[in-house]
Design an enzyme around this catalytic site. Structure first.
Site, short mmCIF file in Angstrom:
data_model
loop_
_atom_site.label_atom_id
_atom_site.label_comp_id
_atom_site.label_asym_id
_atom_site.label_seq_id
_atom_site.Cartn_x
_atom_site.Cartn_y
_atom_site.Cartn_z
CB CYS A 77 -52.72 32.91 107.64
SG CYS A 77 -52.89 34.66 107.27
CB CYS A 81 -55.33 34.67 100.43
SG CYS A 81 -54.93 36.10 101.46
CB CYS A 84 -53.05 31.28 100.85
SG CYS A 84 -51.50 31.19 101.79
CB CYS A 121 -37.83 36.24 100.18
SG CYS A 121 -39.43 37.03 100.34
CB CYS A 153 -37.05 40.34 100.46
SG CYS A 153 -38.76 40.72 100.00
CB CYS A 213 -40.65 42.98 96.48
SG CYS A 213 -40.95 41.42 95.65
NE ARG A 285 -37.78 37.37 93.05
CZ ARG A 285 -38.12 38.39 93.81
NH1 ARG A 285 -39.31 38.46 94.35
NH2 ARG A 285 -37.26 39.35 94.05
N1 SAM Z 1 -48.98 36.78 104.64
C1 SAM Z 1 -48.24 37.69 103.87
C2 SAM Z 1 -49.03 38.29 102.75
O1 SAM Z 1 -49.99 37.70 102.32
O2 SAM Z 1 -48.64 39.37 102.30
C3 SAM Z 1 -46.96 37.12 103.32
C4 SAM Z 1 -46.89 35.70 102.86
S1 SAM Z 1 -47.80 35.32 101.39
C5 SAM Z 1 -47.68 33.58 101.41
C6 SAM Z 1 -46.79 35.90 100.07
C7 SAM Z 1 -47.36 35.81 98.68
O3 SAM Z 1 -47.26 34.49 98.18
C8 SAM Z 1 -48.81 36.16 98.47
O4 SAM Z 1 -49.00 37.54 98.41
C9 SAM Z 1 -49.13 35.49 97.15
O5 SAM Z 1 -48.97 36.42 96.10
C10 SAM Z 1 -48.10 34.38 97.06
N2 SAM Z 1 -48.75 33.06 97.08
C11 SAM Z 1 -49.21 32.42 98.16
N3 SAM Z 1 -49.75 31.23 97.84
C12 SAM Z 1 -49.64 31.10 96.50
C13 SAM Z 1 -50.03 30.09 95.56
N4 SAM Z 1 -50.66 28.99 95.95
N5 SAM Z 1 -49.75 30.29 94.25
C14 SAM Z 1 -49.11 31.41 93.86
N6 SAM Z 1 -48.73 32.41 94.70
C15 SAM Z 1 -48.99 32.26 96.00
FE1 SF4 Z 2 -52.27 34.62 105.04
FE2 SF4 Z 2 -51.65 33.26 102.84
FE3 SF4 Z 2 -53.16 35.41 102.65
FE4 SF4 Z 2 -50.55 35.70 103.30
S1 SF4 Z 2 -51.39 34.93 101.38
S2 SF4 Z 2 -52.30 36.73 104.26
S3 SF4 Z 2 -50.25 33.81 104.49
S4 SF4 Z 2 -53.70 33.51 103.75
#
Ligand code: SAM
Ligand code: SF4
Length: 347
Positions: A77, A81, A84, A121, A153, A213, A285
């Site tokens: 990606c 973030c 992530c 989801c 979802c 959500c 959740r």
């Molecule tokens: N890329 C899209 C986005 O960011 O909206 C969708 C996928 S993203 C992985 C979905 C959500 O997973 C993120 O918004 C975050 O809140 C949660 N998430 C991802 N990695 C995480 C982690 N290591 N610990 C807790 N929540 C996490």
């Molecule tokens: Fe990309 Fe992870 Fe951020 Fe979603 S949460 S936009 S998958 S880096």
């Protein structure tokens, strides 16, 4: 109308009004930070008791929604973030995978349904949705999984209104787009998009019949004030998000947040109870971070208003880096606590 019939009808609607006025938990969108702080800081058992009353007035307390997360496009990606495992900027050991074929997703959804899951989801490691053949494939997945009798979802990143309408047309039940934290702390965690971008996508979904959500993550290094501000932003969404995930950071080696201190359980419990009181009708959740909770801790969360979980066949949730309890362990826990799976399309 006959006077007698009119009297009977008025008495009935007055009774309904009185009953709803007597329900604990006001449906408000104008909470002040001071009010939220006061609720959040209530002595813990009083807070859980108050949240439990709100929960029982608006939900069947014996029901828990069981969701299955399918990563339909993993890793690589472009976003940064800081939590992530899927950001291409960090060395997390996650191998990027292209968008899954529809049949592979249908097979996972079929197995999830057999295991008692009510919502699937589908998550994609995208910054935003693009109008291309991949989006067409996702629309097809949404159609076919919905036809299996499961709530679907999607969490695919940023979305235009037109794309939200296409997802609605495919039968999408919910769109997940987390705010993660407060507006002021957001830029410490993500620099490649803004809080406003996030809110715009939620507004685009709100213009359609797809439910929203949206929730957050604890343990990013935020303060209590950031958590309170996040709750205020969520509760200001009209109507409230139908679903509010409360994640606890899964510390992923290789990400900038790998060494964050653990979030104490009582802080998570406070967040769940406060979310329940502010957004009485939402499904709250217990998401990432649940794997490290004991059954007794999860029971307290259910008492305080949590009524949805992610479950998995593989003990992994989003990617290999995010642990999750499995179907068998979860069914044993629900049996022990006298809880049952909430059926799909309940609302
Ligand atoms: N890329 C899209 C986005 O960011 O909206 C969708 C996928 S993203 C992985 C979905 C959500 O997973 C993120 O918004 C975050 O809140 C949660 N998430 C991802 N990695 C995480 C982690 N290591 N610990 C807790 N929540 C996490
Ligand atoms: Fe990309 Fe992870 Fe951020 Fe979603 S949460 S936009 S998958 S880096």
């Amino acid at each position: 109308m006959e006077p007698k019939a009119r009297f009977a009808r008025n008495t009935l609607s007055n009774a309904r009004r009185l009953r709803s006025a007597a329900l604990p938990g006001a449906m408000r969108h104008d909470w002040h930070l001071d009010e939220i702080r006061a609720i959040h800081d209530t002595p813990l058992l009083d807070l859980v008791f108050r949240a439990a009353r709100v929960h029982r007035a608006h939900h069947d307390p014996a029901e828990v929604q069981v969701c299955k997360l399918i990563s339909i496009k993993t890793g690589g990606c472009a976003e940064d973030c800081a939590y992530c495992s899927q950001s291409a900027r960090y060395e997390t050991g996650i191998e990027a995978q292209p968008l899954l074929e529809k049949e592979a997703v249908l097979e996972i959804a079929r197995r999830a349904k057999e295991s008692g899951v009510s919502r699937v989801c589908m998550g994609a490691a995208w910054r935003e949705v693009r109008d291309n053949s991949q989006f067409e494939r996702v629309l097809d997945m949404v159609k076919d999984v919905t036809a299996m009798g499961l709530e679907v979802c999607c969490t695919l990143g940023m979305l235009t209104e037109a794309q939200a309408r296409q997802l609605e047309g495919a039968g999408l039940y919910a769109y997940n787009h987390n705010l993660d934290t407060s507006e002021s702390f957001y830029e410490t965690i993500i620099t490649t998009r803004t809080y406003r971008d996030r809110l715009n996508t939620i507004q685009n979904v709100r213009k359609t019949g797809v439910t929203v959500c949206a929730g957050g993550i604890l343990g990013l290094g935020e303060s209590k004030e950031d958590r309170i501000s996040l709750l205020r932003t969520l509760a200001a969404i009209r109507p409230h998000p139908e679903s509010v995930p409360i994640n606890v950071l899964s510390k992923v080696p290789g990400t900038p947040l790998q060494d964050q201190p653990d979030v104490p359980f009582h802080e998570m419990l406070r967040m769940i109870a406060t979310a329940r009181i502010l957004m009485p009708k939402a499904v709250v959740r217990l998401s990432a971070g649940r794997a490290r909770l004991s059954v007794a801790e999860q029971a307290l969360c259910f008492l305080a208003g949590a009524n949805s979980i992610f479950s998995s066949e593989t003990k992994r949730m989003l990617t290999q880096a995010v642990p999750s309890p499995d179907y068998d362990a979860d069914h044993a826990m629900l049996d022990l606590l006298g809880l049952k799976v909430r059926p799909p399309f309940k609302e």
